[in-house]
Design a protein around this motif. Sequence first.
Motif, PDB file in Angstrom:
ATOM      1  N   ALA A 140      -3.733  16.966  -3.411  1.00 39.94           N
ATOM      2  CA  ALA A 140      -4.460  15.771  -3.838  1.00 39.94           C
ATOM      3  C   ALA A 140      -3.745  14.565  -3.240  1.00 39.94           C
ATOM      4  O   ALA A 140      -2.562  14.643  -2.907  1.00 39.94           O
ATOM      5  CB  ALA A 140      -4.500  15.668  -5.361  1.00 39.94           C
ATOM      6  N   LEU A 141      -4.468  13.483  -3.093  1.00 35.87           N
ATOM      7  CA  LEU A 141      -3.898  12.244  -2.567  1.00 35.87           C
ATOM      8  C   LEU A 141      -4.301  11.079  -3.447  1.00 35.87           C
ATOM      9  O   LEU A 141      -5.447  11.008  -3.894  1.00 35.87           O
ATOM     10  CB  LEU A 141      -4.389  11.983  -1.135  1.00 35.87           C
ATOM     11  CG  LEU A 141      -3.813  12.919  -0.085  1.00 35.87           C
ATOM     12  CD1 LEU A 141      -4.823  13.227   0.992  1.00 35.87           C
ATOM     13  CD2 LEU A 141      -2.560  12.314   0.501  1.00 35.87           C
ATOM     14  N   ALA A 142      -3.356  10.195  -3.692  1.00 33.66           N
ATOM     15  CA  ALA A 142      -3.641   8.946  -4.401  1.00 33.66           C
ATOM     16  C   ALA A 142      -3.389   7.815  -3.420  1.00 33.66           C
ATOM     17  O   ALA A 142      -2.312   7.727  -2.819  1.00 33.66           O
ATOM     18  CB  ALA A 142      -2.762   8.802  -5.626  1.00 33.66           C
ATOM     19  N   PHE A 143      -4.373   6.979  -3.240  1.00 31.65           N
ATOM     20  CA  PHE A 143      -4.284   5.820  -2.356  1.00 31.65           C
ATOM     21  C   PHE A 143      -4.141   4.592  -3.255  1.00 31.65           C
ATOM     22  O   PHE A 143      -5.012   4.323  -4.081  1.00 31.65           O
ATOM     23  CB  PHE A 143      -5.533   5.717  -1.484  1.00 31.65           C
ATOM     24  CG  PHE A 143      -5.709   6.913  -0.579  1.00 31.65           C
ATOM     25  CD1 PHE A 143      -5.138   6.926   0.683  1.00 31.65           C
ATOM     26  CD2 PHE A 143      -6.425   8.034  -0.992  1.00 31.65           C
ATOM     27  CE1 PHE A 143      -5.279   8.025   1.518  1.00 31.65           C
ATOM     28  CE2 PHE A 143      -6.575   9.135  -0.168  1.00 31.65           C
ATOM     29  CZ  PHE A 143      -5.999   9.134   1.094  1.00 31.65           C
ATOM     30  N   VAL A 144      -3.039   3.875  -3.097  1.00 34.96           N
ATOM     31  CA  VAL A 144      -2.737   2.734  -3.948  1.00 34.96           C
ATOM     32  C   VAL A 144      -2.733   1.478  -3.089  1.00 34.96           C
ATOM     33  O   VAL A 144      -1.955   1.374  -2.129  1.00 34.96           O
ATOM     34  CB  VAL A 144      -1.358   2.900  -4.632  1.00 34.96           C
ATOM     35  CG1 VAL A 144      -1.097   1.748  -5.598  1.00 34.96           C
ATOM     36  CG2 VAL A 144      -1.256   4.242  -5.350  1.00 34.96           C
ATOM     37  N   THR A 145      -3.598   0.517  -3.420  1.00 33.88           N
ATOM     38  CA  THR A 145      -3.647  -0.733  -2.663  1.00 33.88           C
ATOM     39  C   THR A 145      -2.475  -1.620  -3.065  1.00 33.88           C
ATOM     40  O   THR A 145      -1.847  -1.407  -4.109  1.00 33.88           O
ATOM     41  CB  THR A 145      -4.971  -1.495  -2.918  1.00 33.88           C
ATOM     42  OG1 THR A 145      -5.002  -1.896  -4.288  1.00 33.88           O
ATOM     43  CG2 THR A 145      -6.192  -0.657  -2.570  1.00 33.88           C
ATOM     44  N   ALA A 146      -2.212  -2.625  -2.262  1.00 30.54           N
ATOM     45  CA  ALA A 146      -1.114  -3.555  -2.548  1.00 30.54           C
ATOM     46  C   ALA A 146      -1.318  -4.273  -3.879  1.00 30.54           C
ATOM     47  O   ALA A 146      -0.351  -4.635  -4.544  1.00 30.54           O
ATOM     48  CB  ALA A 146      -0.969  -4.571  -1.416  1.00 30.54           C
ATOM     49  N   PRO A 189       0.830  -1.207   0.000  1.00 28.43           N
ATOM     50  CA  PRO A 189       0.000   0.000   0.000  1.00 28.43           C
ATOM     51  C   PRO A 189       0.867   1.261   0.000  1.00 28.43           C
ATOM     52  O   PRO A 189       1.941   1.288   0.610  1.00 28.43           O
ATOM     53  CB  PRO A 189      -0.802  -0.089   1.295  1.00 28.43           C
ATOM     54  CG  PRO A 189      -0.477  -1.382   1.928  1.00 28.43           C
ATOM     55  CD  PRO A 189       0.680  -1.992   1.214  1.00 28.43           C
ATOM     56  N   ALA A 190       0.368   2.280  -0.680  1.00 30.01           N
ATOM     57  CA  ALA A 190       1.092   3.547  -0.751  1.00 30.01           C
ATOM     58  C   ALA A 190       0.105   4.710  -0.771  1.00 30.01           C
ATOM     59  O   ALA A 190      -1.020   4.577  -1.254  1.00 30.01           O
ATOM     60  CB  ALA A 190       1.976   3.594  -1.988  1.00 30.01           C
ATOM     61  N   VAL A 191       0.556   5.837  -0.232  1.00 33.80           N
ATOM     62  CA  VAL A 191      -0.180   7.092  -0.304  1.00 33.80           C
ATOM     63  C   VAL A 191       0.740   8.105  -0.973  1.00 33.80           C
ATOM     64  O   VAL A 191       1.864   8.323  -0.505  1.00 33.80           O
ATOM     65  CB  VAL A 191      -0.588   7.600   1.093  1.00 33.80           C
ATOM     66  CG1 VAL A 191      -1.207   8.997   1.003  1.00 33.80           C
ATOM     67  CG2 VAL A 191      -1.552   6.642   1.771  1.00 33.80           C
ATOM     68  N   LEU A 192       0.283   8.678  -2.073  1.00 32.32           N
ATOM     69  CA  LEU A 192       1.036   9.729  -2.751  1.00 32.32           C
ATOM     70  C   LEU A 192       0.316  11.043  -2.506  1.00 32.32           C
ATOM     71  O   LEU A 192      -0.890  11.154  -2.766  1.00 32.32           O
ATOM     72  CB  LEU A 192       1.144   9.450  -4.246  1.00 32.32           C
ATOM     73  CG  LEU A 192       2.138   8.365  -4.633  1.00 32.32           C
ATOM     74  CD1 LEU A 192       1.566   6.979  -4.393  1.00 32.32           C
ATOM     75  CD2 LEU A 192       2.565   8.514  -6.063  1.00 32.32           C
TER      76      LEU A 192
END
Length: 181
Positions: A149-155, A71-74
């Motif tokens: 802005a935020l991008a939430f990226v799942t595993a 998981p990542a948050v940009l």
Amino acid sequence: MRRLARARLVAVGLAVAALAAVAGCGGGGTGTPAAAGAGRADGGSVPAQLRFDAATVDGGRISGASLAGRPAVLWFWAPWCPICHGEAPDIARAQKKFGDKVQFVGVAGLGTVPEMRKFVADTGLGAFPHAVDDNGRLWSSFGVDEQPALAFVTADGEVRTLQGLLSEAELNMYTEQLVTS
């Protein structure tokens, strides 16, 4: 005569771009979706949005592929944006709370590298990398046209991009969903 006309055209273009950038500073409201859905363009293991390599504010490099599979948050920000400055403490707290389970990455745009370095130093956000998006390609690949802005990226590569200011509770909720998905 042509030079003068060309110079005026360039000046008008720069003024329009500057106004658009300033207007984009959180103007979309709270958490407006920009792009959602699968990040994989070809079924590969690296989502399309994570296929990047960029310089970092501190002089290093970051590869988006290094984020794949976890998981990542940009966080997309600009150094002159007052809303980004206001959101920075929430981002820092979220990174401290979730940083052992979620990779945080800042994505700085619409400024110079020295301004970006100062922003990171002034806001205490040096605990995670900040990519320099000097040409706007990274912002564009995530559907970002305003900051913050935020991008939430799942595993597994699902990407959800939200534009505009999120409350700390919303930031924590979306980040928690990454951990539990």
